[in-house]
Scaffold this motif. Structure first.
Motif, short mmCIF file in Angstrom:
data_model
loop_
_atom_site.label_atom_id
_atom_site.label_comp_id
_atom_site.label_asym_id
_atom_site.label_seq_id
_atom_site.Cartn_x
_atom_site.Cartn_y
_atom_site.Cartn_z
N GLU A 113 0.83 -1.20 0.00
CA GLU A 113 0.00 0.00 0.00
C GLU A 113 0.87 1.26 0.00
O GLU A 113 1.16 1.83 1.05
CB GLU A 113 -0.93 0.00 1.22
CG GLU A 113 -1.94 -1.14 1.20
CD GLU A 113 -2.88 -1.09 2.40
OE1 GLU A 113 -2.69 -0.22 3.29
OE2 GLU A 113 -3.79 -1.93 2.48
N PRO A 114 1.28 1.71 -1.18
CA PRO A 114 2.08 2.94 -1.27
C PRO A 114 1.27 4.13 -0.76
O PRO A 114 0.05 4.19 -0.95
CB PRO A 114 2.34 3.07 -2.78
CG PRO A 114 2.18 1.68 -3.32
CD PRO A 114 1.10 1.05 -2.49
N ASP A 115 1.95 5.05 -0.09
CA ASP A 115 1.31 6.28 0.38
C ASP A 115 1.50 7.34 -0.71
O ASP A 115 2.51 8.04 -0.75
CB ASP A 115 1.94 6.73 1.69
CG ASP A 115 1.18 7.88 2.35
OD1 ASP A 115 0.68 8.74 1.61
OD2 ASP A 115 1.10 7.91 3.60
N PHE A 116 0.50 7.45 -1.59
CA PHE A 116 0.62 8.32 -2.76
C PHE A 116 0.84 9.78 -2.37
O PHE A 116 1.58 10.51 -3.03
CB PHE A 116 -0.63 8.19 -3.64
CG PHE A 116 -0.86 6.81 -4.17
CD1 PHE A 116 -0.02 6.28 -5.14
CD2 PHE A 116 -1.89 6.02 -3.69
CE1 PHE A 116 -0.20 5.00 -5.63
CE2 PHE A 116 -2.10 4.74 -4.17
CZ PHE A 116 -1.25 4.22 -5.15
N LEU A 122 7.29 14.24 -2.00
CA LEU A 122 8.74 14.12 -2.16
C LEU A 122 9.22 14.60 -3.53
O LEU A 122 10.39 14.91 -3.70
CB LEU A 122 9.17 12.65 -1.98
CG LEU A 122 9.09 12.08 -0.57
CD1 LEU A 122 9.46 10.60 -0.59
CD2 LEU A 122 10.02 12.84 0.37
N LYS A 123 8.30 14.62 -4.50
CA LYS A 123 8.65 14.98 -5.89
C LYS A 123 9.86 14.16 -6.36
O LYS A 123 10.91 14.73 -6.74
CB LYS A 123 8.93 16.47 -6.01
CG LYS A 123 7.74 17.34 -5.62
CD LYS A 123 7.98 18.79 -5.95
CE LYS A 123 6.79 19.65 -5.51
NZ LYS A 123 5.51 19.22 -6.09
N LEU A 140 1.28 5.55 -9.68
CA LEU A 140 2.63 6.01 -9.35
C LEU A 140 3.26 6.73 -10.54
O LEU A 140 4.01 7.70 -10.36
CB LEU A 140 3.50 4.84 -8.92
CG LEU A 140 3.16 4.21 -7.56
CD1 LEU A 140 3.93 2.91 -7.36
CD2 LEU A 140 3.46 5.18 -6.42
N SER A 141 2.96 6.27 -11.74
CA SER A 141 3.52 6.88 -12.95
C SER A 141 3.04 8.31 -13.15
O SER A 141 3.69 9.11 -13.83
CB SER A 141 3.17 6.04 -14.19
OG SER A 141 3.79 4.77 -14.12
N LYS A 142 1.90 8.64 -12.55
CA LYS A 142 1.39 10.01 -12.64
C LYS A 142 2.21 10.95 -11.75
O LYS A 142 2.25 12.16 -11.97
CB LYS A 142 -0.08 10.06 -12.21
CG LYS A 142 -1.03 9.31 -13.14
CD LYS A 142 -2.44 9.31 -12.57
CE LYS A 142 -3.39 8.48 -13.45
NZ LYS A 142 -4.75 8.42 -12.85
N ILE A 143 2.86 10.37 -10.75
CA ILE A 143 3.67 11.16 -9.82
C ILE A 143 5.08 11.38 -10.34
O ILE A 143 5.63 12.49 -10.30
CB ILE A 143 3.73 10.48 -8.44
CG1 ILE A 143 2.32 10.38 -7.84
CG2 ILE A 143 4.66 11.23 -7.49
CD1 ILE A 143 2.25 9.57 -6.56
N ALA A 144 5.69 10.29 -10.85
CA ALA A 144 7.08 10.35 -11.32
C ALA A 144 7.36 9.16 -12.23
O ALA A 144 6.60 8.18 -12.23
CB ALA A 144 8.04 10.33 -10.12
#
Length: 328
Positions: A113-116, A122-123, A140-144
């Motif tokens: 369970e990643p904490d999005f 953190l960028k 996750l790909s939307k973040i980085a």
């Protein structure tokens, strides 16, 4: 008078030569420094296209902020001296305990369970995941930039080496990775030769909460058969993530020369749950009649390498060592 004038002209000419030479050297030094800086900047801005199981990801070479969800990749980066920013801090294997430091490393959730929100804050420049987080890949790909580096157990060594080379490419550690893989290959060959010389077979089981699951070739623990040379005590074990549910009667019937046990309960215990001892589950009256028990060949493998990690430069090295040390 004429001599004095000539002398002054000679001195002025000499000074002019010195000044011009100094200017030339300064210009050359500045040009060299600029070229060096340009080279560094170019290396830092170089973009790689990484192909992986879940797609293609564009990644900048030598990313600075890295979030890692796979403990095998984490132990690899640790071995290579690469700094990471965020990790899931629950169930971290003891050999990676330094990453439990909440001031030095950010906690980014759990393995499943990643904490999005925390990850986004953190960028990061790069997120590395494996099987347990595969369903979160799109989010996750939307973040980085997110890269999947899980090991394909049906071709363990090929997949493992491909992942290591990818890590080497991303972080500019190609030569170091090459050396480490060469050392592992040498160890594998030595253990494989040692195992095949015995002519012995083996059976692999996972013990968890009083229950047993068997794993064969091509499974998450199949390196014992596929890479290190132990014949299978049962060639018909189904290949699955959670293994084939078996009983003590089954183990007694297959009567393996070696019985390899991964104690899942140890991991549960570190998570605050009560667990039944693997030894208590395995070594009952039925199993005590097997060749493995009678010959002292029941081998309890370290679940921190085999269950939690696997697929890392450190964990694979230790996995190979454990099998080598078990051969008598």
């Amino acid at each position: 008078m004429l001599k004095r004038r000539n002398m002054l002209m000679l001195i002025m000419s000499a000074l002019l030569v010195v000044v011009l030479a100094a200017c030339g050297n300064n210009t050359k030094t500045e040009t060299t420094q600029e070229a060096s800086t340009d080279t560094v900047n170019a290396a830092e801005s170089e973009e790689l296209t990484i192909k992986h199981k879940l797609g293609e990801t564009k990644v900048k070479k030598n990313p600075q902020k890295v979030v890692v969800f796979d403990f095998g990749i984490l132990d690899t980066l640790d071995k290579l001296g690469v700094t990471v920013t965020g990790v899931p801090q629950s169930n971290i294997p003891p050999y990676l305990s330094k990453y439990e430091d909440k001031e030095a490393y950010k906690n980014v959730g759990s393995l499943k369970e990643p904490d999005f929100e925390k990850i986004n804050a953190l960028k990061p420049d790069l997120i590395i995941i494996s099987g347990r987080q595969s369903e979160a890949y799109e989010e996750l790909s939307k973040i980085a930039p997110t890269v999947f580096l899980g090991v394909d157990t049906t071709k363990f060594m090929d997949s493992f080496k491909e992942n290591m080379n990818t890590v080497g490419q991303i972080f500019g550690k190609e030569d170091q990775v090459k050396t480490e893989l060469s050392n592992i290959d040498q160890s594998v060959k030595e253990i494989h030769d040692k195992v095949t010389a015995t002519g012995k077979n083996g059976l692999i089981v996972l013990a968890n909460e009083g229950k047993l699951s068997a794993y064969g070739a091509g499974s998450r623990f199949g390196i014992i058969h596929d890479v290190l040379g132990f014949e299978q005590a049962d060639t018909k074990i189904e290949v699955s993530t959670h293994g084939q549910s078996v009983s003590s009667e089954y183990v007694a019937e297959k009567n393996p020369d070696y019985l390899f046990v991964v104690d899942r309960g140890v991991i549960s215990a570190t998570d605050g749950k009560e667990s039944t001892s693997a030894k208590q589950t395995v070594e009952n009256e039925l199993v005590k009649n097997t060749k493995a028990f009678k010959e002292g060949h029941i081998v309890y493998l370290d679940p921190n390498y085999w269950y939690l990690s696997g697929g890392g430069l450190l964990s694979v090295t230790e996995m190979v060592k454990e099998i080598g040390a078990s051969i008598k």
